[in-house]
Design a protein around this motif. Structure first.
Motif, short mmCIF file in Angstrom:
data_model
loop_
_atom_site.label_atom_id
_atom_site.label_comp_id
_atom_site.label_asym_id
_atom_site.label_seq_id
_atom_site.Cartn_x
_atom_site.Cartn_y
_atom_site.Cartn_z
N VAL A 73 9.10 -0.05 12.57
CA VAL A 73 8.26 -0.99 11.82
C VAL A 73 9.00 -2.32 11.67
O VAL A 73 10.17 -2.34 11.25
N MET A 74 8.32 -3.42 12.00
CA MET A 74 8.84 -4.76 11.74
C MET A 74 8.07 -5.36 10.59
O MET A 74 6.84 -5.30 10.56
N LEU A 75 8.80 -5.94 9.63
CA LEU A 75 8.13 -6.59 8.49
C LEU A 75 8.90 -7.83 8.09
O LEU A 75 10.02 -8.07 8.55
N THR A 76 8.26 -8.65 7.25
CA THR A 76 8.93 -9.84 6.73
C THR A 76 8.72 -9.94 5.23
O THR A 76 7.77 -9.38 4.68
N GLY A 77 9.61 -10.68 4.59
CA GLY A 77 9.46 -10.97 3.17
C GLY A 77 8.88 -12.35 2.94
O GLY A 77 8.84 -12.82 1.79
N SER A 78 8.45 -13.03 4.01
CA SER A 78 8.05 -14.43 3.88
C SER A 78 6.56 -14.67 4.03
O SER A 78 6.12 -15.81 4.03
N LYS A 79 5.76 -13.62 4.17
CA LYS A 79 4.31 -13.78 4.27
C LYS A 79 3.68 -13.33 2.96
O LYS A 79 3.79 -14.02 1.95
N PHE A 80 3.01 -12.17 2.97
CA PHE A 80 2.38 -11.68 1.73
C PHE A 80 3.39 -11.57 0.60
O PHE A 80 3.09 -11.87 -0.56
N ALA A 81 4.62 -11.14 0.92
CA ALA A 81 5.63 -10.93 -0.11
C ALA A 81 5.98 -12.20 -0.86
O ALA A 81 6.41 -12.14 -2.02
N GLY A 82 5.82 -13.36 -0.23
CA GLY A 82 6.02 -14.62 -0.94
C GLY A 82 7.44 -15.13 -0.98
O GLY A 82 7.73 -16.08 -1.72
N SER A 123 16.92 -9.10 9.75
CA SER A 123 16.78 -10.15 10.77
C SER A 123 16.23 -11.40 10.11
O SER A 123 15.61 -11.33 9.05
N ALA A 124 16.44 -12.54 10.76
CA ALA A 124 15.98 -13.79 10.18
C ALA A 124 14.47 -13.98 10.29
O ALA A 124 13.91 -14.82 9.60
N SER A 125 13.80 -13.21 11.17
CA SER A 125 12.35 -13.31 11.30
C SER A 125 11.86 -12.15 12.15
O SER A 125 12.65 -11.35 12.65
N ILE A 126 10.54 -12.07 12.35
CA ILE A 126 9.97 -11.07 13.23
C ILE A 126 10.49 -11.26 14.66
O ILE A 126 10.74 -10.28 15.38
N ALA A 127 10.65 -12.51 15.09
CA ALA A 127 11.12 -12.76 16.45
C ALA A 127 12.53 -12.20 16.64
O ALA A 127 12.84 -11.59 17.67
N GLU A 128 13.42 -12.42 15.66
CA GLU A 128 14.76 -11.83 15.74
C GLU A 128 14.69 -10.31 15.72
O GLU A 128 15.43 -9.63 16.43
N ALA A 129 13.78 -9.76 14.90
CA ALA A 129 13.60 -8.30 14.87
C ALA A 129 13.17 -7.79 16.24
O ALA A 129 13.58 -6.70 16.66
N GLY A 167 13.33 -11.19 7.69
CA GLY A 167 12.70 -10.10 8.41
C GLY A 167 13.53 -8.84 8.35
O GLY A 167 14.67 -8.83 7.87
N ALA A 168 12.95 -7.76 8.85
CA ALA A 168 13.66 -6.49 8.89
C ALA A 168 13.01 -5.58 9.92
O ALA A 168 11.80 -5.64 10.14
#
Length: 523
Positions: free
Chosen positions: A287-296, A124-130, A302-303
């Motif tokens: 589980v919802m997560l993103t690659g754009s926060k801690f992951a950098g 997904s493009a973000s947590i909201a899309e997830a 998102g996913a």
């Protein structure tokens, strides 16, 4: 899946068209695609060269990035990985087909967070899309009207709450240039309700975990008894490090009402261990997560990870019409696509694939580091911040009663005060730190605003201001890229103190400037 989407897939040997442009055009194409497949917040302002989050199109140098609770600039490692992925998809004969590429992204995420067989991932493009995707899934497995219980402290972004109600949460969508923010998406249950789970009191103080658990348990029992099914959110880590309800309470609710309660862990900040996320999936939680926060990684990656038991219930899922504005066919795994009924408007979200390539480059490097070293770096980061705060009377940690967990804290919400104990504008401090070229400074004992040149000071990026009760905090954060850089220096033979020194120097510069601005009462 409809015949149009199937025909697109059958064509999926087709890839992004090979470039015949002159050298250097690849960087421009990469920057353009990286900002695609999201909403207007990804658009690069031609005047500043940055998007809504203050993030540039490329990998900047000479700046301090401690803003990963909001968004960070793409790292050199991530930038190189994204360019390689784009080249692999555009090299003409022998180019990697799009379905293969997106399957590889999902498999890499599964290898990190869901190694057990049977789980599925939807990108997904973000947590909201997830959240929208999760709503569509819940709509397929629930038999009664549903209520979404969302853990949403005041610092949470309103976009998630709109998405949780099946509404457009921005003024554009990945595959729709113009939508009405707040409008209901076609095909989503009109009888859906959203209720908030408070994790702070009205003064901004964190509620005790047992208090949150008791409120959630009572509400779930009441809702189920009234004839409603429940999508229950567990907030792993908010934008200021808050969490709730507990996983134990959520598991008890899911066990008591296996047909009526679906639990999802919001791990958007990705600040828990991968062992924790594996355990969540084993417990039957999504589980919802993103690659754009801690992951950098760049903003908007998102996913949604589905546990085997939930994925197995999706044997004939109807895709809500409005979801096609947000989700592409190849975001879904082949197994899930085969069970979908409905139409996708788009085959693949190329920008999303590139953003995940950037994030995975940092994540995979991060998880090759010995766990003890990762924790040592995080613990030293926290120690340095506590030491600076102890020497900074005008800067206060917002949650001073924060209780230590098994892992070092990586988000620090900080309030700023003047000599009289009055809060200083977090918005103006944020801008002044980020753009030191010309800083408006309110001189003491006068109302005149002066402008001072920066004398070569580096831009400092902190997490955007968030509400803590009636005040606002800036957030100083540790991210995977910072850990990776320190660990790399250790791997090259440096002793730990020397390997950590560049990060310590950055923190000293951050607090030096922050204290100076507070002393001069900027804002």
């Amino acid at each position: 899946m409809n015949s149009n989407a199937l025909s697109q897939q059958a064509d999926a040997s087709r890839t992004i068209q090979p470039s015949t442009s002159p050298p250097g055009a690849g960087l421009a194409l990469f920057a353009t695609l990286l900002a695609s497949g999201g909403d207007e917040r990804l658009a690069i302002d031609p005047r500043s060269g940055r998007n809504h989050f203050g993030v540039p199109a490329g990998s900047p140098s000479g700046e301090i990035w401690s803003s990963s609770a909001t968004a960070s600039a793409i790292s050199a490692r991530g930038h190189a990985a994204g360019l390689r992925a784009l080249e692999a998809a555009t090299r003409g004969q022998g180019a990697r087909p799009l379905p293969v590429w997106f399957d590889e992204i999902r498999q890499r995420l599964l290898a990190l967070f869901a190694p057990a067989a049977g789980g599925e991932i939807v990108l997904s493009a973000s947590i909201a899309e997830a959240e929208l995707i999760l709503l569509a899934i819940a709509q397929s497995v629930f038999s009664r009207p549903s209520t979404t219980l969302v853990a949403a402290p005041p610092e949470s972004d309103e976009t998630l709450l709109l998405a949780a109600d099946g509404r457009h949460f921005s003024k554009s969508a990945p595959f729709a240039a113009d939508v009405l923010r707040g409008a209901k998406l076609a095909g989503f249950d009109s009888d859906r309700r959203v209720e908030l789970i408070e994790t702070r009191d009205r003064y901004g103080a964190p509620l005790e975990s047992r208090t949150i658990d008791r409120m959630v348990t009572e509400r779930v029992n009441a809702l189920v008894a009234s004839g409603r099914d429940i999508l229950l959110h567990v907030l792993d880590c908010s934008e200021t490090g808050q969490s709730g309800p507990s996983r134990r309470a959520a598991a008890a609710m899911a066990a008591a009402f296996p047909e009526n309660v679906v639990v999802v862990v919001d791990a958007g900040q990705l600040r828990c261990s991968r062992e924790r996320l594996c355990a969540d999936l084993d417990a039957g939680f999504a589980v919802m997560l993103t690659g754009s926060k801690f992951a950098g990684g760049p903003p908007s990656s998102g996913a949604l990870l589905l546990p085997p038991a939930l994925a197995a219930r999706l044997d004939s899922m109807v895709l809500p019409e409005g979801l096609s504005d947000y989700s592409a066919a190849l975001d879904w795994s082949p197994a899930l696509r085969g069970n979908l009924r409905g139409e996708f408007s788009t085959l693949a979200n190329i920008g999303l694939g590139l953003r995940w390539e950037c994030a995975l480059a940092e994540l995979e490097a991060y998880f090759t580091i010995d766990g003890a070293l990762r924790e040592q770096i995080a613990a030293r980061f926290a120690q340095e911040i506590y030491a600076h705060l102890a020497a900074s009377p005008q800067l206060k940690l917002a949650d001073r009663d924060w209780r230590p967990t098994a892992h070092a804290r990586t988000i620090f919400p900080i309030l700023t005060f003047d000599d009289h104990g009055r809060a200083i504008s977090a918005e103006k401090l944020h801008r002044a730190l980020r753009d030191p070229a010309t800083q408006p400074v309110r001189r003491r004992k006068t109302t005149r605003l002066d402008c001072e040149r920066s004398n070569g000071q580096r831009p400092i990026h902190l997490g955007q201001p968030v509400a803590i009760g009636e005040m606002q905090a800036l957030r100083l954060c540790l991210g995977a890229a910072q850990v990776n850089e320190a660990a790399q220096r250790v791997a090259e033979g440096e002793k730990f103190d020397y390997a950590f020194r560049p990060l310590a120097d950055d923190l000293a510069e951050v607090f030096g400037r922050w204290n100076d601005l507070a002393a001069r009462e900027i804002g």
